[in-house]
Design a protein around this motif. Structure first.
Motif, PDB file in Angstrom:
ATOM      1  N   SER A 366       7.904  42.891  -9.458  1.00 17.59           N
ATOM      2  CA  SER A 366       7.486  43.911  -8.504  1.00 17.59           C
ATOM      3  C   SER A 366       7.520  43.314  -7.097  1.00 17.59           C
ATOM      4  O   SER A 366       7.494  42.091  -6.933  1.00 17.59           O
ATOM      5  CB  SER A 366       6.072  44.389  -8.835  1.00 17.59           C
ATOM      6  OG  SER A 366       5.180  43.293  -8.828  1.00 17.59           O
ATOM      7  N   PRO A 367       7.624  44.138  -6.068  1.00 18.23           N
ATOM      8  CA  PRO A 367       7.734  43.598  -4.703  1.00 18.23           C
ATOM      9  C   PRO A 367       6.566  42.682  -4.352  1.00 18.23           C
ATOM     10  O   PRO A 367       5.410  43.004  -4.595  1.00 18.23           O
ATOM     11  CB  PRO A 367       7.746  44.856  -3.834  1.00 18.23           C
ATOM     12  CG  PRO A 367       8.244  45.936  -4.731  1.00 18.23           C
ATOM     13  CD  PRO A 367       7.703  45.604  -6.096  1.00 18.23           C
ATOM     14  N   ILE A 368       6.922  41.526  -3.789  1.00 16.72           N
ATOM     15  CA  ILE A 368       5.898  40.627  -3.269  1.00 16.72           C
ATOM     16  C   ILE A 368       5.385  41.172  -1.933  1.00 16.72           C
ATOM     17  O   ILE A 368       4.185  41.150  -1.644  1.00 16.72           O
ATOM     18  CB  ILE A 368       6.464  39.214  -3.095  1.00 16.72           C
ATOM     19  CG1 ILE A 368       6.959  38.680  -4.447  1.00 16.72           C
ATOM     20  CG2 ILE A 368       5.429  38.277  -2.498  1.00 16.72           C
ATOM     21  CD1 ILE A 368       5.879  38.526  -5.477  1.00 16.72           C
ATOM     22  N   VAL A 369       6.319  41.653  -1.125  1.00 17.00           N
ATOM     23  CA  VAL A 369       5.974  42.299   0.146  1.00 17.00           C
ATOM     24  C   VAL A 369       6.653  43.669   0.131  1.00 17.00           C
ATOM     25  O   VAL A 369       7.884  43.756   0.093  1.00 17.00           O
ATOM     26  CB  VAL A 369       6.450  41.469   1.352  1.00 17.00           C
ATOM     27  CG1 VAL A 369       6.011  42.142   2.650  1.00 17.00           C
ATOM     28  CG2 VAL A 369       5.918  40.038   1.267  1.00 17.00           C
ATOM     29  N   ALA A 370       5.870  44.741   0.148  1.00 18.26           N
ATOM     30  CA  ALA A 370       6.429  46.090  -0.013  1.00 18.26           C
ATOM     31  C   ALA A 370       6.975  46.655   1.298  1.00 18.26           C
ATOM     32  O   ALA A 370       7.926  47.458   1.282  1.00 18.26           O
ATOM     33  CB  ALA A 370       5.371  47.030  -0.582  1.00 18.26           C
ATOM     34  N   TYR A 371       6.396  46.262   2.436  1.00 22.34           N
ATOM     35  CA  TYR A 371       6.873  46.833   3.709  1.00 22.34           C
ATOM     36  C   TYR A 371       6.907  45.749   4.772  1.00 22.34           C
ATOM     37  O   TYR A 371       5.930  45.032   5.002  1.00 22.34           O
ATOM     38  CB  TYR A 371       5.965  47.970   4.187  1.00 22.34           C
ATOM     39  CG  TYR A 371       6.385  48.508   5.545  1.00 22.34           C
ATOM     40  CD1 TYR A 371       7.412  49.444   5.649  1.00 22.34           C
ATOM     41  CD2 TYR A 371       5.781  48.037   6.715  1.00 22.34           C
ATOM     42  CE1 TYR A 371       7.819  49.915   6.892  1.00 22.34           C
ATOM     43  CE2 TYR A 371       6.176  48.503   7.958  1.00 22.34           C
ATOM     44  CZ  TYR A 371       7.205  49.441   8.044  1.00 22.34           C
ATOM     45  OH  TYR A 371       7.617  49.900   9.277  1.00 22.34           O
ATOM     46  N   ILE A 372       8.084  45.652   5.419  1.00 23.23           N
ATOM     47  CA  ILE A 372       8.263  44.766   6.571  1.00 23.23           C
ATOM     48  C   ILE A 372       8.971  45.583   7.647  1.00 23.23           C
ATOM     49  O   ILE A 372       9.908  46.342   7.363  1.00 23.23           O
ATOM     50  CB  ILE A 372       9.101  43.529   6.202  1.00 23.23           C
ATOM     51  CG1 ILE A 372       8.399  42.716   5.105  1.00 23.23           C
ATOM     52  CG2 ILE A 372       9.330  42.648   7.419  1.00 23.23           C
ATOM     53  CD1 ILE A 372       9.209  41.544   4.592  1.00 23.23           C
ATOM     54  N   SER A 373       8.569  45.415   8.868  1.00 18.82           N
ATOM     55  CA  SER A 373       9.138  46.163   9.988  1.00 18.82           C
ATOM     56  C   SER A 373      10.653  45.946  10.078  1.00 18.82           C
ATOM     57  O   SER A 373      11.136  44.834   9.834  1.00 18.82           O
ATOM     58  CB  SER A 373       8.471  45.716  11.292  1.00 18.82           C
ATOM     59  OG  SER A 373       9.192  46.202  12.407  1.00 18.82           O
ATOM     60  N   PRO A 374      11.432  46.973  10.436  1.00 17.59           N
ATOM     61  CA  PRO A 374      12.894  46.815  10.545  1.00 17.59           C
ATOM     62  C   PRO A 374      13.310  45.847  11.643  1.00 17.59           C
ATOM     63  O   PRO A 374      14.443  45.364  11.638  1.00 17.59           O
ATOM     64  CB  PRO A 374      13.375  48.238  10.835  1.00 17.59           C
ATOM     65  CG  PRO A 374      12.196  48.934  11.422  1.00 17.59           C
ATOM     66  CD  PRO A 374      11.000  48.353  10.740  1.00 17.59           C
ATOM     67  N   ASP A 375      12.430  45.553  12.589  1.00 21.56           N
ATOM     68  CA  ASP A 375      12.767  44.608  13.652  1.00 21.56           C
ATOM     69  C   ASP A 375      12.567  43.151  13.232  1.00 21.56           C
ATOM     70  O   ASP A 375      13.035  42.239  13.921  1.00 21.56           O
ATOM     71  CB  ASP A 375      11.909  44.888  14.894  1.00 21.56           C
ATOM     72  CG  ASP A 375      12.148  46.284  15.448  1.00 21.56           C
ATOM     73  OD1 ASP A 375      13.301  46.751  15.356  1.00 21.56           O
ATOM     74  OD2 ASP A 375      11.180  46.892  15.943  1.00 21.56           O
ATOM     75  N   ALA A 376      11.861  42.938  12.115  1.00 23.07           N
ATOM     76  CA  ALA A 376      11.553  41.568  11.689  1.00 23.07           C
ATOM     77  C   ALA A 376      12.808  40.890  11.146  1.00 23.07           C
ATOM     78  O   ALA A 376      13.654  41.523  10.509  1.00 23.07           O
ATOM     79  CB  ALA A 376      10.456  41.572  10.632  1.00 23.07           C
ATOM     80  N   ARG A 377      12.910  39.597  11.396  1.00 25.06           N
ATOM     81  CA  ARG A 377      14.005  38.820  10.842  1.00 25.06           C
ATOM     82  C   ARG A 377      13.505  37.572  10.098  1.00 25.06           C
ATOM     83  O   ARG A 377      14.294  36.742   9.677  1.00 25.06           O
ATOM     84  CB  ARG A 377      14.978  38.393  11.953  1.00 25.06           C
ATOM     85  CG  ARG A 377      15.742  39.553  12.571  1.00 25.06           C
ATOM     86  CD  ARG A 377      16.633  40.249  11.544  1.00 25.06           C
ATOM     87  NE  ARG A 377      17.376  41.355  12.105  1.00 25.06           N
ATOM     88  CZ  ARG A 377      16.952  42.628  12.087  1.00 25.06           C
ATOM     89  NH1 ARG A 377      15.775  42.922  11.543  1.00 25.06           N
ATOM     90  NH2 ARG A 377      17.683  43.589  12.605  1.00 25.06           N
TER      91      ARG A 377
END
Length: 701
Positions: A366-377
């Motif tokens: 299952s996702p470890i991190v479900a949401y990350i901002s689209p600007d993040a790299r």
């Protein structure tokens, strides 16, 4: 891809494994033959093959003999199974003219025939396009043999022509058979023979392969599937594909018509390395058609199994924003940092990212991190395992998921696990030490080591060269040693062999099973009116109680306890009830009720009488030059015999001589230098009157 003899032999014989319907009996490590069998609806198929080129040459020269035994039928098991031989008795490769018709139908047969009978043998150049990429360059003899083995895996009829197989159609479902094949050499060994047993009634259906994983790219797709899971059943695979337009794909049911699938692999695919996955790349005509893929396995008899379940997808345009993980590292024991980029110039379609972990390539957590901002790299997140494959998913504005290739991040681990806690040791009455401690909870824990010492402060030695996986251990101790204390400690070890410090040392006490030292008689004195004073020595270190026991010589009655005391008192005066000879023993019993070993008895004879007789003029002379002591005494008118008792200083006395009344001297030649001897003499009367012993002590140097 490089192909070696090791790869080829491994590929062939990983398919020849034990299963539920056939058992390979012959399994010598230096066997020259291997054999396998399977049951079809109407026959039994038997396949064998030599394991090296020398065995192949022997089989080609002398042929193979196949024997069939009926070991069980409706009447039960046969003690003496009947033997049958197939037609032809000795099987040889078919003559070249026998191959002519079949090689027009089978490329595999053509290659086998060329390997058997061709004047020159080469799989390079344009004559054998794909096969030349599989077979490694080797010496010609080895190349011929390896090619025969490899091609026979795909074509059972060609294997029959090569003299490496048989189809038995004379079978019954109520029978069990044993087949034996051997190289028909004039002088053969057991290594030239292989045996397989098969029960006809147990027909096994083919297993369905797991569906492949499909990673679609720009007009391409990468298929990945697990080879190792069914390597005992399938040695190679074909890939089949179906294609639908977008409109057709909306109406696709779960059951796709067979006629829509086409085989796209000209040659079967197999794994020729130690990798457990097979990778296959297919080129797509466009990125709009829906493509559906499935795989189908091939067994050692050239039969194809059922297809796997299907996977489908479409190609991804080149400008589609695909995430790509460019770096990953542990920045702490339980923290991972991933950095990524998007492979497109306009990333506006991506609305978020998510991170998933995979312990193996085919497993998805299952996702470890479900949401990350689209600007993040880049992103840092907690983990619980020391290594994982990580995938980054880009979620688009259209609800699509663009998944990166897996990226492996391993922990550079130099941190040992926690020190084990709550060590407890209990030693039972037979000397078995039972150790237990609280389990560690690190995910990378390999196990534990146990240490022991018998002296406080000494360096402890390891008891467990092999790392323990359980948090308990049993140690066997000797209860015959004098040390009663045992010191234990435990350490923990992880998969990188980082080892913790030792746990707090636990002191365990062994049960006391060692008896106290045996007391030793040192002297005795006979006094007036039946008084006997007996002396002994004890071990000053023993915390024991001492018991002096007495019984009349020759009596069957239990001895009488005449004294009980501790180690400080080492003598006792006993008053005897009557004249006679008595045996004395002294025992030591410690607080654990351990009794000293068999004590040496002391024999004393006492004559109690108011009129006490004695021997007169009892003298001794030591002649050190001639090595004897001479004892002399005066004749007594009432004596009927004389008794002489002898003792060495520090040891119990004993009756040395009994002499007639007319003897008045005797020599003692049983002597040791630097010893002190004591002699006691009494006389015996006809009416058994009391006699006072006469004693003398002489130091013999």
């Amino acid at each position: 891809m490089t192909f070696t003899p090791h790869h080829l032999i491994s590929l062939l014989w990983t398919t020849f494994v034990v299963n539920t319907y056939a058992t390979e009996i012959h399994a010598e490590p230096d066997a020259h033959l291997k054999i396998k069998a399977c049951v079809t609806e109407s026959s039994i198929l038997i396949r064998w093959a030599p394991v090296d080129e020398l065995s192949w040459l022997d089989g080609k020269k002398y042929g193979y003999v196949l024997e069939k035994y009926v070991v069980k039928d409706t009447s039960g098991w046969h003690d003496y199974p009947s033997k049958e031989l197939p037609a032809g008795s000795v099987l040889f490769p078919a003559k070249p003219e026998k191959w002519t018709d079949y090689i027009r139908q089978s490329d595999y047969a053509a290659v086998i025939a060329q390997a058997l009978y061709g004047e020159r043998f080469s799989l390079e150049g344009n004559q054998s396009k794909g096969i030349a990429r599989i077979i490694n360059r080797a010496e010609e003899l080895q190349q011929r043999f390896l090619t025969l083995v490899f091609m026979a895996e795909y074509d059972f009829q060609a294997a029959l022509l090569a003299g490496w197989g048989w189809e038995d159609q004379q079978i019954s479902d109520s029978c069990s058979y044993l087949y034996r094949v051997f190289i028909n050499k004039p002088r053969r060994t057991s290594a030239d023979t292989a045996v397989v047993w098969i029960e006809t009634a147990l027909r096994k259906s083919f297993s369905q392969p797991m569906p492949p994983e499909a990673v679609f790219g720009n007009r391409s797709v990468l298929l990945i599937w697990n080879y190792g899971t069914l390597s005992g059943e399938y040695h190679s695979y074909h890939v089949e594909r179906a294609a639908f337009s977008v409109d057709e794909a909306e109406n696709i049911s779960e059951t796709i018509p067979e006629e829509r699938f086409f085989r796209i692999t000209e040659l079967p695919l197999t794994a020729l390395t130690s990798m457990q996955e097979i990778f296959f790349t297919d080129s797509l005509e466009d990125n709009q058609t829906v493509y559906i893929y499935r795989i189908r396995g091939i067994d050692s008899f050239g039969r194809e199994g059922p297809p796997s379940k299907s996977v489908k997808g479409v190609g991804m345009p080149a400008e589609i924003c695909m995430p790509e993980i460019i770096s990953g590292e542990f920045i702490g024991r339980n923290q991972v940092n991933l950095s990524w980029k998007l492979t497109c110039e306009s990333p506006e379609e991506v609305v978020s990212f998510s991170i998933e972990g995979r312990e193996e390539l085919q497993d998805i957590d299952s996702p470890i991190v479900a949401y990350i901002s689209p600007d993040a790299r880049e992103w840092t997140f907690p983990v619980t395992r020391e290594s994982d494959y990580w995938v980054l998913t880009a979620h688009t504005i259209r609800g699509e998921k663009r998944i990166s290739l897996p990226f492996l991040v391993r922990q550079i681990d130099s941190i040992p696990p926690m020190i084990p806690e709550n060590l407890l040791v209990q030693i039972d009455t037979i000397g078995i030490a039972h150790l237990s401690w609280s389990p560690n909870h690190e995910n990378d824990l390999r196990g534990y080591r146990v240490f022991r010492s018998f002296t406080e402060g000494d360096e402890m030695s390891v008891l467990t060269p092999q790392i323990l996986t359980k948090h308990e251990y049993m140690d066997t101790l000797s209860l015959k040693t004098i040390n009663q204390k045992v010191y234990y400690a435990v350490s923990s070890v992880d998969f990188r062999y980082n080892e913790s410090n030792l746990s707090p040392v636990f002191l365990a006490l062994k049960p006391d099973k060692i008896p106290p030292a045996e007391p030793v008689f040192t002297d005795y004195k006979i006094g007036e009116e039946g008084q006997v004073t007996i002396s002994w020595i004890t071990d000053e270190t023993d915390q024991a109680t001492y018991y002096l026991l007495r019984k009349e010589s020759g009596s069957m009655l239990d001895p009488v306890t005449v004294f009980i005391g501790d180690k400080k008192q080492q003598s006792h005066t006993d008053r005897l009830p009557r004249s006679g000879c008595y045996e004395y023993r002294v025992l030591a019993i410690d607080p654990a009720n351990n009794i000293s070993s068999s004590p040496t008895e002391m024999n004393i004879c006492v004559q109690i009488s108011k009129t006490i007789l004695k021997v007169n003029n009892f003298t001794a002379y030591a002649d050190r030059k001639n090595g004897y002591i001479e004892l002399a005494w005066q004749r007594h008118p009432e004596a009927v015999a004389f008794r002489i008792y002898k003792s060495v200083q520090g040891k119990p006395g004993f009756l040395w001589k009994e002499l007639s009344a007319d003897i008045t001297k005797i020599l003692d030649e049983d002597l040791y230098p630097a010893s002190t001897y004591r002699y006691d003499i009494i006389l015996l009367t006809k009416d058994k009157r009391s006699c006072k012993p006469q004693s003398l002590t002489l130091k013999y140097e």
